[in-house]
Design an enzyme around this catalytic site. Structure first.
Site, PDB file in Angstrom:
ATOM      1  N   ARG A   1      73.073  79.940  78.631  1.00 44.37           N
ATOM      2  CA  ARG A   1      71.714  79.503  78.368  1.00 44.37           C
ATOM      3  C   ARG A   1      71.629  78.470  77.251  1.00 44.37           C
ATOM      4  NH1 ARG A   1      66.816  83.208  75.761  1.00 44.37           N
ATOM      5  NH2 ARG A   1      65.426  81.463  75.300  1.00 44.37           N
ATOM      6  N   SER A   2      72.429  78.640  76.209  1.00 47.09           N
ATOM      7  CA  SER A   2      72.252  77.939  74.945  1.00 47.09           C
ATOM      8  C   SER A   2      72.861  76.540  74.926  1.00 47.09           C
ATOM      9  CB  SER A   2      72.889  78.765  73.824  1.00 47.09           C
ATOM     10  OG  SER A   2      73.044  78.004  72.661  1.00 47.09           O
ATOM     11  N   PRO A   3      72.102  75.526  74.494  1.00 45.20           N
ATOM     12  CA  PRO A   3      72.675  74.184  74.364  1.00 45.20           C
ATOM     13  C   PRO A   3      73.719  74.120  73.260  1.00 45.20           C
ATOM     14  CG  PRO A   3      70.461  74.221  73.430  1.00 45.20           C
ATOM     15  CD  PRO A   3      70.664  75.533  74.111  1.00 45.20           C
TER      16      PRO A   3
END
Length: 232
Positions: free
Chosen positions: A12-14
């Protein structure tokens, strides 16, 4: 206390995505040495199962101001790295879909390829990786069973395995990603990668535990808390 160094990553995380790329490009030996563990915010079912095990997921909702900061910050960081970026739109996401799908891919010998493909789908193509159809396409491209991978969140056994991962997250005190752990030492955020790599090399290299180079990442061993480089 586990002696294995660990990398908690989130699809999910950039920030986790950029840490992943930095890890492979700059520290392939470290990437080979760590245990890769997926971090995901539980849906209602997983949260209930976690509560029944006596734990509570370490999550706090992100403010509007923090959200806008992340948009700006990630834009700066990706531009500096020359990375293409297409922001995805998350509507009622179920993060078990891509992250439990990873467990199936890992067992099929395609863990690293799956991570790369899902990161590309989310951050370069802007696709909804919580859509089973998107994960099915990823699985097909890797020669995996698209139904088995894309419906992993419906499998009771994989749900149980997912809860075991959530318990590990709680035990290790992981409150955001990327998060690196080696015994009692913890490093949160992509801006701590250099320190973690230096620490791990200093601890493991004398014993010959870290190879000099590695051609690929090993993932065989098997939230939004944000600052500049730490994200859920």
């Amino acid at each position: 206390m586990s002696k294995n160094p660990k990398f908690y990553f989130s699809l999910r995380s950039p920030y986790s995505w950029m840490a992943y790329r930095d890890l492979l490009e700059r520290y392939p030996d470290v990437a080979e040495a760590v245990e890769w563990i997926p971090f995901f915010e539980p849906d209602a079912l997983s949260e209930r199962m976690l509560t029944e095990r006596g734990e509570e997921f370490p999550y706090s909702a992100m403010s509007r101001a923090k959200h806008f900061y992340i948009l700006q910050d990630v834009g700066r960081l990706t531009k500096a790295r020359g990375l293409p970026l297409t922001w995805p739109v998350d509507r009622e996401p179920v993060w078990e879909v891509p992250h439990l799908g990873y467990l199936v891919a890992l067992r099929g010998g395609k863990g690293p390829e799956y991570i790369a493909a899902v990161y590309r789908a989310r951050w370069e193509l802007g696709l909804n990786i919580c859509d089973p159809a998107v994960i099915a396409d990823v699985a097909t491209s890797l020669g995996l069973d698209p139904v088995e991978v894309s419906t992993a969140s419906d499998d009771p056994l994989l749900r149980e395995e997912g809860v075991e991962i959530l318990l590990r997250i709680c035990k290790d005190g992981v409150f955001g990603v990327p998060f690196f752990v080696h015994r009692f030492s913890r490093y949160w955020g992509m801006d701590r990668l250099d320190e973690f790599a230096a620490h791990l090399r200093s601890k493991l290299a004398p014993a010959g535990a870290l190879p000099a180079t590695a051609s690929s990442v090993s993932t065989g061993r098997s939230s939004e808390e944000s600052h500049a480089g730490g994200c859920g």
